[in-house]
Write a protein that holds these residues in place. Structure first.
Motif, short mmCIF file in Angstrom:
data_model
loop_
_atom_site.label_atom_id
_atom_site.label_comp_id
_atom_site.label_asym_id
_atom_site.label_seq_id
_atom_site.Cartn_x
_atom_site.Cartn_y
_atom_site.Cartn_z
N ALA A 44 0.79 -1.22 0.00
CA ALA A 44 0.00 0.00 0.00
C ALA A 44 0.83 1.28 0.00
O ALA A 44 0.27 2.35 0.12
N ALA A 45 2.14 1.20 -0.11
CA ALA A 45 2.96 2.41 -0.10
C ALA A 45 2.64 3.26 -1.33
O ALA A 45 2.42 2.73 -2.41
N PRO A 46 2.64 4.57 -1.19
CA PRO A 46 2.26 5.43 -2.31
C PRO A 46 3.42 5.74 -3.26
O PRO A 46 4.59 5.70 -2.88
N LEU A 47 3.05 6.09 -4.48
CA LEU A 47 4.00 6.57 -5.48
C LEU A 47 4.37 8.00 -5.11
O LEU A 47 3.50 8.82 -4.84
N THR A 48 5.68 8.31 -5.09
CA THR A 48 6.11 9.67 -4.73
C THR A 48 6.73 10.43 -5.89
O THR A 48 6.75 11.66 -5.87
N ASN A 49 7.23 9.74 -6.92
CA ASN A 49 7.86 10.45 -8.03
C ASN A 49 8.01 9.50 -9.22
O ASN A 49 8.08 8.28 -9.05
N ILE A 50 8.08 10.09 -10.41
CA ILE A 50 8.44 9.35 -11.63
C ILE A 50 9.51 10.18 -12.32
O ILE A 50 9.34 11.39 -12.51
N ARG A 51 10.63 9.56 -12.66
CA ARG A 51 11.74 10.27 -13.30
C ARG A 51 12.30 9.43 -14.43
O ARG A 51 12.03 8.23 -14.50
N ASP A 107 9.38 5.92 -8.11
CA ASP A 107 9.79 5.93 -6.70
C ASP A 107 8.56 5.67 -5.84
O ASP A 107 7.56 6.39 -5.95
N ILE A 108 8.66 4.66 -4.99
CA ILE A 108 7.53 4.28 -4.15
C ILE A 108 7.96 4.50 -2.70
O ILE A 108 8.82 3.81 -2.18
N GLY A 109 7.39 5.52 -2.07
CA GLY A 109 7.83 5.96 -0.75
C GLY A 109 7.59 4.95 0.35
O GLY A 109 6.51 4.39 0.46
N GLY A 110 8.61 4.74 1.14
CA GLY A 110 8.50 3.88 2.32
C GLY A 110 8.27 2.42 2.03
O GLY A 110 7.90 1.65 2.91
N ALA A 111 8.46 2.01 0.80
CA ALA A 111 8.18 0.62 0.42
C ALA A 111 9.27 -0.30 0.91
O ALA A 111 10.44 -0.02 0.76
N SER A 112 8.87 -1.39 1.50
CA SER A 112 9.85 -2.40 1.91
C SER A 112 9.65 -3.70 1.15
O SER A 112 10.51 -4.55 1.14
N GLY A 113 8.50 -3.83 0.51
CA GLY A 113 8.24 -5.03 -0.29
C GLY A 113 8.52 -4.76 -1.75
O GLY A 113 9.27 -3.86 -2.10
N LYS A 114 7.90 -5.53 -2.61
CA LYS A 114 8.09 -5.37 -4.05
C LYS A 114 6.80 -4.85 -4.68
O LYS A 114 5.72 -5.29 -4.34
N ALA A 115 6.97 -3.93 -5.60
CA ALA A 115 5.81 -3.36 -6.27
C ALA A 115 5.32 -4.29 -7.37
O ALA A 115 6.10 -4.78 -8.17
#
Length: 197
Positions: free
Chosen positions: A63-70, A83-91
């Motif tokens: 459930a971690a949110p997307l914070t940026n695309i570059r 970039d997925i903020g605070g993510a510890s698992g796999k998207a």
């Protein structure tokens, strides 16, 4: 005197050999390149692009949110990083070429420039699920904020589709239907699209 001449010649040959080896190593390798950096001067013949152009997906989700695309450029491919903020698992993700880009949820068609359209779904919303606060400020149908593609060999256009039911949708216009790969590294989901087959 003859010994000094032989020794000097040997030193010159050794130095030339080191310079040639260093030059070949620099040409053969180059940085993968983070956002905003151009990869090294790698040789086109050395590009491994046997990734195929078929759909690629993984069902992992959190459930971690997307914070940026570059984006960034490399000698062999153009790269997009989520970039997925605070993510510890796999998207989780689903990436594949489509004939037209339609907004998830509404089904509205969004024009995307280029010879082909790569549709990217990332299992991360563009808002914080607990507070509802937007974490990635993009608007449906508009180019991705902060992404500029001038000088890219493969990327032509970007469009934000939607953030719907826990996933974010992006349309990526490419020069043609080219090989691509998807990888994950820490809190990043990475999509590379090759310059050639």
């Amino acid at each position: 005197m003859r010994r000094w001449g032989t020794a000097a010649a040997a030193l010159v040959l050794a130095a030339a050999g080191l310079a040639t080896t260093a030059g070949a190593a620099a040409a053969a390798t180059g940085p993968v390149g983070g956002a905003g950096r151009v990869g090294g001067a790698g040789r086109t013949g050395a590009c491994a692009t046997a990734w195929g152009s078929g759909d690629k997906s993984a069902t992992d989700a959190y459930a971690a949110p997307l914070t940026n695309i570059r984006t960034s450029r490399n000698a062999c491919y153009d790269r997009m990083v989520f970039d997925i903020g605070g993510a510890s698992g796999k998207a989780g993700y689903h990436v594949g070429y489509v004939s037209a880009f339609h907004q998830d949820g509404s089904g509205e068609r969004i024009p995307v420039k280029g010879g082909a359209i790569l549709q990217i779904f990332v299992s991360a919303p563009s808002h914080d699920p607990s507070s509802g606060k937007q974490t990635y400020a993009a608007q449906a149908g508009k180019p991705l904020p902060g992404v500029h593609l001038a000088g890219y060999r493969t990327f032509r256009d970007t469009r934000f589709g939607a953030s719907f039911e826990g996933q974010t949708q992006v349309g990526l216009g490419t020069r043609a239907k080219l090989p691509f790969r998807v990888s994950r590294s820490g809190h990043e989901l990475i999509v590379d699209v090759a310059h050639t087959w």
